[in-house]
Write an enzyme that holds these catalytic residues in place. Sequence first.
Site, PDB file in Angstrom:
ATOM      1  N   ARG A   1       0.930  -0.960  -0.210  1.00 23.26           N
ATOM      2  CA  ARG A   1      -0.053   0.117   0.119  1.00 23.26           C
ATOM      3  C   ARG A   1       0.855   1.190  -0.147  1.00 23.26           C
ATOM      4  NH1 ARG A   1       2.322   1.816   3.837  1.00 23.26           N
ATOM      5  NH2 ARG A   1       0.715   3.374   3.938  1.00 23.26           N
ATOM      6  N   GLY A   2       0.372   2.465   0.042  1.00 23.45           N
ATOM      7  CA  GLY A   2       1.132   3.637  -0.147  1.00 23.45           C
ATOM      8  C   GLY A   2       1.342   3.908  -1.802  1.00 23.45           C
ATOM      9  N   ALA A   3       0.688   5.023  -2.077  1.00 24.99           N
ATOM     10  CA  ALA A   3       0.775   5.383  -3.606  1.00 24.99           C
ATOM     11  C   ALA A   3       1.940   4.903  -4.431  1.00 24.99           C
ATOM     12  CB  ALA A   3       0.693   7.003  -3.594  1.00 24.99           C
TER      13      ALA A   3
ATOM     14  N   ARG B   1      -7.593  -0.379  -6.625  1.00 27.18           N
ATOM     15  CA  ARG B   1      -7.913   0.817  -5.592  1.00 27.18           C
ATOM     16  C   ARG B   1      -7.914   2.089  -6.535  1.00 27.18           C
ATOM     17  NH1 ARG B   1      -4.201   1.135  -0.423  1.00 27.18           N
ATOM     18  NH2 ARG B   1      -6.372   2.326   0.261  1.00 27.18           N
TER      19      ARG B   1
ATOM     20  N   GLN C   1      -2.083   2.582  10.139  1.00 26.22           N
ATOM     21  CA  GLN C   1      -0.901   2.514   9.450  1.00 26.22           C
ATOM     22  C   GLN C   1       0.286   3.314  10.005  1.00 26.22           C
ATOM     23  OE1 GLN C   1      -3.836   2.907   7.892  1.00 26.22           O
ATOM     24  NE2 GLN C   1      -3.710   2.574   5.791  1.00 26.22           N
TER      25      GLN C   1
ATOM     26  N   ASP D   1      -1.930  10.715  -1.927  1.00 28.13           N
ATOM     27  CA  ASP D   1      -2.317   9.773  -2.890  1.00 28.13           C
ATOM     28  C   ASP D   1      -2.435  10.425  -4.417  1.00 28.13           C
ATOM     29  OD1 ASP D   1      -2.980   8.475  -0.180  1.00 28.13           O
ATOM     30  OD2 ASP D   1      -2.805   6.944  -1.622  1.00 28.13           O
TER      31      ASP D   1
ATOM     32  N   LYS E   1      -4.603  10.017   3.376  1.00 33.43           N
ATOM     33  CA  LYS E   1      -5.339   8.929   4.380  1.00 33.43           C
ATOM     34  C   LYS E   1      -6.372  10.006   4.982  1.00 33.43           C
ATOM     35  CE  LYS E   1      -5.108   5.696   4.480  1.00 33.43           C
ATOM     36  NZ  LYS E   1      -6.065   4.991   3.576  1.00 33.43           N
TER      37      LYS E   1
HETATM   38  O1  MRU Z   1      -4.432   3.372   2.486  1.00 32.75           O
HETATM   39  P1  MRU Z   1      -2.825   3.553   2.193  1.00 32.75           P
HETATM   40  O2  MRU Z   1      -2.287   2.833   3.249  1.00 32.75           O
HETATM   41  O3  MRU Z   1      -2.460   3.099   0.769  1.00 32.75           O
HETATM   42  O4  MRU Z   1      -2.868   5.117   2.278  1.00 32.75           O
HETATM   43  C1  MRU Z   1      -1.442   5.414   2.243  1.00 32.75           C
HETATM   44  C2  MRU Z   1      -1.205   7.004   2.440  1.00 32.75           C
HETATM   45  O5  MRU Z   1      -2.424   7.659   2.319  1.00 32.75           O
HETATM   46  C3  MRU Z   1       0.085   7.783   2.011  1.00 32.75           C
HETATM   47  O6  MRU Z   1       0.022   8.894   2.993  1.00 32.75           O
HETATM   48  C4  MRU Z   1       0.130   8.056   0.674  1.00 32.75           C
HETATM   49  O7  MRU Z   1      -0.192   6.993  -0.183  1.00 32.75           O
HETATM   50  C5  MRU Z   1       1.292   8.826   0.358  1.00 32.75           C
HETATM   51  S1  MRU Z   1       2.766   7.354   0.408  1.00 32.75           S
HETATM   52  C6  MRU Z   1       4.093   7.990   0.074  1.00 32.75           C
END
Ligand code: MRU
Length: 358
Positions: A53-55, A87, A198, A239, A250
């Site tokens: 996860r994470g963009a 997603r 997270q 994201d 988030k």
């Molecule tokens: O739902 P997630 O855990 O994928 O959400 C991640 C986030 O919101 C991060 O802050 C975002 O992807 C930036 S990551 C470098």
Amino acid sequence: MNVNGQPTRTIAPLPDCSGVVIIDQTRLPFRYESLTLRGLADAAEAISAMQVRGAPLIGATAAYGVALALNEGADLEAACATLAATRPTAVNLAWALARMKAVLAPLPAGERRAAAWAEAAAICDEDVELNRAIGRHGAGLIRAVAGRKPGPVNVLTHCNAGWLATVDWGTALAPVYAAFDAGVPIHVWVDETRPRNQGASLTAWELQQHGVPHTVIADNAGGHLMQHGKVDLCIVGTDRTAANGDVANKIGTYLKALAAHDNGVPFYVALPGPTIDWTLADGRAIPIEERRAEEVTCLSGETEAGEVVTVRVTPTGSPAANPAFDVTPARLVTGLITERGVCPAGRDGLLALYPERA
Ligand code: MRU
């Protein structure tokens, strides 16, 4: 970054390109386990179940998902459609798939597979360099605060935008690591980040692995800490950033930005170029993922006996809603930390750094 002292990336191909190794992030912080993705279905499941996860890491995994799909002889368009549906919010997913398609579609069928593995690897290597540059630029902001006050610089962050959310370094945490490694005294307030925690599970774990002083706080504590001068600056990830500097991140990020604004605390958002959605004039059209109600009604944790269990925290039958992201308007963002430098959150600021987008 180091795990148990070993330099580690969050995603890596097997040497014979028969699979892709990831860290199963649903098991952290209680178990550190890797998982090998062997095909398109594994890659799509890893993204939707949030094993990755994470963009930026979602984008990197989708790129390798295409390579895995071509190993299986799958159709390029169909594979990209499957991965795109996993997603909705992180634009890095669509960005990575568009890049893979642009490189692979013109090639003869027999050349696509090798090219897919090479392009996915290039996306990963580039992500590391983008984040390293974000770290360099953002560390300057932290160093400037350190020069104005005694004691550690207190940074508040939300969710996990560290190396676990990228291929390496992270976005919001890259400046933290760069400053820490340069000897700047620093302490991180880690928002727990309900519903999936997270912050508590991932950000705390990776900061601990790197030895960065940190404290986990309940999501609702940030405003109080800001009122009492205990936060010098906030740094979060995103994201999807619209062309006017509105940022989706988030759920709960918006409330932190409001509290920061009310208390005069600088609120920075760190992002690599591929997270900017130039097709969106503002953040209103950013798709916000709705996830399962069980993520709100239940919590997972480790018992004293070392067993990982899930428990319900709401009355049976109480409905729950679970929007996974929110949009913070650019007017609440002090600056955007990108690989090209720091700019005001707005169309002009972004275009000054990315003039080719004008
Ligand atoms: O739902 P997630 O855990 O994928 O959400 C991640 C986030 O919101 C991060 O802050 C975002 O992807 C930036 S990551 C470098």
